[in-house]
Scaffold this motif. Sequence first.
Motif: not given
Length: 128
Positions: A86-106
């Motif tokens: 079976k499968t499941g979901n992992i939802k990832v939410t990123f808040n860009p407020e005050g973070r201009p520029g490139p981002f990379s998160k693990t």
Amino acid sequence: MRQIVFIFMAILLATGMVSAQDKDKAVISAETTKFDFGTIKEADGKVSHTFEISNTGNKPLVITRVIASCGCTTPEWPKEPIAPGKTGNIKVTFNPEGRPGPFSKTISVYSNGKVGSFIMSIRGEVVE
């Protein structure tokens, strides 16, 4: 000669037992472990992506914790075990407020389906 045959048989038997034990467990996997949001506007607010994970083992997969590399990223994951096949979901939410520029998160997923963590990542660029 008998000792050599005995040792060889013992090794084969032990190897077979280890292989059988390795197959009797949960295994976490995903078709995709990386997602690129591309360019997002800071004013548009939070963005989310849902990763689908699978249990390719033969025991229930239990996710014990999910940790993002930054407080700007919030994961949500299933609290119930995921049955074999079976499968499941992992939802990832990123808040860009005050973070201009490139981002990379693990995102590190800890479970009984892998020794250590199962790594997923998001990236993109925030513009004002």
